[in-house]
Structure formats: C-alpha cells, structure tokens
Enzyme design. Structure first.
Site, short mmCIF file in Angstrom:
data_model
loop_
_atom_site.label_atom_id
_atom_site.label_comp_id
_atom_site.label_asym_id
_atom_site.label_seq_id
_atom_site.Cartn_x
_atom_site.Cartn_y
_atom_site.Cartn_z
N SER A 1 -2.68 -7.72 3.00
CA SER A 1 -2.94 -7.57 4.45
C SER A 1 -3.31 -8.92 5.05
O SER A 1 -2.95 -9.23 6.19
CB SER A 1 -4.08 -6.58 4.68
OG SER A 1 -3.73 -5.32 4.19
N ARG B 1 -2.06 -6.29 -8.39
CA ARG B 1 -0.96 -7.20 -8.09
C ARG B 1 -0.85 -8.26 -9.17
O ARG B 1 -0.05 -8.17 -10.08
CB ARG B 1 -1.17 -7.86 -6.72
CG ARG B 1 -0.71 -7.04 -5.57
CD ARG B 1 -1.31 -7.49 -4.28
NE ARG B 1 -2.75 -7.32 -4.29
CZ ARG B 1 -3.51 -7.39 -3.20
NH1 ARG B 1 -2.99 -7.70 -2.07
NH2 ARG B 1 -4.81 -7.19 -3.29
N LYS C 1 -16.86 -7.29 7.29
CA LYS C 1 -15.58 -7.92 6.94
C LYS C 1 -14.82 -8.36 8.19
O LYS C 1 -13.76 -8.96 8.07
CB LYS C 1 -14.71 -6.93 6.15
CG LYS C 1 -14.78 -7.12 4.63
CD LYS C 1 -13.75 -6.25 3.95
CE LYS C 1 -13.16 -6.89 2.71
NZ LYS C 1 -12.10 -6.04 2.12
N HIS D 1 0.84 -1.21 0.00
CA HIS D 1 0.00 0.00 0.00
C HIS D 1 0.88 1.25 0.00
O HIS D 1 0.61 2.22 -0.71
CB HIS D 1 -0.88 0.05 1.25
CG HIS D 1 -1.89 -1.05 1.37
ND1 HIS D 1 -2.03 -1.82 2.50
CD2 HIS D 1 -2.85 -1.49 0.51
CE1 HIS D 1 -3.02 -2.68 2.35
NE2 HIS D 1 -3.52 -2.52 1.14
P1 ADP Z 1 -5.87 -6.20 0.67
O1 ADP Z 1 -6.38 -6.54 -0.71
O2 ADP Z 1 -4.43 -6.51 0.87
O3 ADP Z 1 -6.73 -6.59 1.82
P2 ADP Z 1 -6.91 -3.53 0.53
O4 ADP Z 1 -8.34 -3.90 0.34
O5 ADP Z 1 -6.62 -2.63 1.67
O6 ADP Z 1 -5.85 -4.66 0.71
O7 ADP Z 1 -6.38 -2.94 -0.85
C1 ADP Z 1 -6.49 -1.61 -1.26
C2 ADP Z 1 -5.87 -1.43 -2.62
O8 ADP Z 1 -4.46 -1.61 -2.52
C3 ADP Z 1 -6.35 -2.41 -3.70
O9 ADP Z 1 -6.40 -1.72 -4.92
C4 ADP Z 1 -5.25 -3.45 -3.74
O10 ADP Z 1 -5.15 -4.07 -5.01
C5 ADP Z 1 -4.03 -2.57 -3.47
N1 ADP Z 1 -2.92 -3.34 -2.92
C6 ADP Z 1 -2.91 -4.10 -1.81
N2 ADP Z 1 -1.71 -4.70 -1.65
C7 ADP Z 1 -0.94 -4.30 -2.69
C8 ADP Z 1 0.40 -4.60 -3.13
N3 ADP Z 1 1.17 -5.44 -2.43
N4 ADP Z 1 0.85 -4.02 -4.26
C9 ADP Z 1 0.03 -3.20 -4.96
N5 ADP Z 1 -1.23 -2.91 -4.64
C10 ADP Z 1 -1.72 -3.44 -3.52
#
Ligand code: ADP
Length: 170
Positions: free
Chosen positions: A128, A90, A41, A17
């Site tokens: 996460s 990703r 969630k 992030h």
């Molecule tokens: P997660 O999918 O890890 O639970 P979030 O819902 O908080 O995380 O994701 C928020 C945004 O950040 C999404 O667009 C997700 O694709 C992106 N994101 C999460 N982890 C990464 C990463 N390692 N590299 C690039 N983008 C990421």
C-alpha cells in the site's frame, strides 16, 4: 465452522491483498477482514473509507465480512470467534516481523493459529505504501489496485493537492 480473521491497514486495498483474500475464502467458511483503526499511523484513508472500498471490491465473495477494529488483534479474533489469523508473506523482510507477531499472539491465545499465504509472484513487490507514493506523484496505479480503488485514490490525491495549495500563503 472455520472462521479466520485477515487483519491489516488496507490503506488502500491492493491487488496483493485481493489475491490473499481470493485464496483464503476458498479455504475458510468465513473470512473476516479486520481493518485496523490506528490513527497513530496517520492513514491516507479513514477507516470508514477503507471499509467501504473493501466492501465494494469483495462483493463477489459470499463468505466475507469487513469489520473495523482497534486494539489487540488477538482480542479482535476472540470477539469474532475466529480460530485463525490469515497473513500474507511477501519477502524475507516480512518474515521476521510476522514470525514475532504470530509467536506473541500464540502465547497470548494458544487456541488461535496464524495461517500464512506466500504472495503470488506477480504481487510480491506490491505494498500500500508504494501504491500511495506512485499515486502522489501522478503515476499510473491501475495495475496495482482494483479499478474502484484507483478512482478513490486519484480523487483523494487531488483533494490533498488542493488542500496543500489552499494552505499556501499568497
Ligand atoms: P501493507 O503492509 O501493504 O501496508 P497491510 O498492513 O494492509 O499492508 O497488510 C495486511 C496483510 O497483507 C499483511 O499480512 C501483509 O503481509 C499482506 N500483504 C500486503 N501486501 C501483500 C502482497 N502484495 N502480497 C501478499 N501479501 C500482502
């Protein structure tokens, strides 16, 4: 003024992030990190804790705001006067969901565009969910999250362990 919203659960914020944040604050005038408040969630960290951690780890950026939100992303983007949504991509598995989301959002609000950042190779495996899992089994998470977040995550896991032990009948 180019204002963008970067929405997510951030439960907790990872270096993946942070990489997306670091790259997008260079492009936009203002980045609003939208922290999703969705109790369905069952997040590990409360929305207040997630907002606080994000504030702590993004102090170095002057054009960023961390704002909790619930409900439709597109309503939040309108409220924030944002013309872009930032998302990270990703692997191919992210693509289908993200494509659907961005197309649906575009139907709902044609003036809001989604901007995708492909993950930096060193964070492409990182989520996460896996970070929480590693932490739950006592693994070293220091290479996955900012230091301040690692401290909070380890503290939270210890609290959880104590809570479970106290719940067990003697
Ligand atoms: P997660 O999918 O890890 O639970 P979030 O819902 O908080 O995380 O994701 C928020 C945004 O950040 C999404 O667009 C997700 O694709 C992106 N994101 C999460 N982890 C990464 C990463 N390692 N590299 C690039 N983008 C990421």
């Amino acid at each position: 003024m180019l204002r963008a919203v970067y929405p997510g659960s951030f439960d907790p914020v990872t270096l993946g992030h942070m990489d997306i944040i670091r790259r997008s604050v260079k492009i936009v005038d203002e980045l609003i990190v939208g922290v999703l408040n969705n109790n369905a969630k069952m997040p590990l960290f409360s929305v207040e804790e997630r907002v606080k951690m994000l504030n702590d780890v993004t102090r170095e950026f002057s054009n960023i705001k961390i704002v909790p939100f619930e409900g439709l992303l597109i309503d939040f983007a309108r409220q924030m006067n944002a013309s872009f949504v930032v998302r990270g991509l990703r692997a191919i598995t992210d693509f289908e969901y993200e494509l659907q989301m961005s197309q649906t959002n575009h139907k709902l609000e044609p003036d809001v565009e989604t901007m995708f950042f492909t993950t930096s190779i060193e964070y492409s495996y990182l989520s996460s969910t896996t970070v929480r899992e590693v932490a739950a089994f006592g693994g070293d998470i220091s290479q996955f999250v900012p230091e301040a977040v690692a401290i909070q995550l380890n503290r939270k896991m210890n609290e959880e362990k104590e809570r479970v032990m106290n719940e067990q009948p003697n």
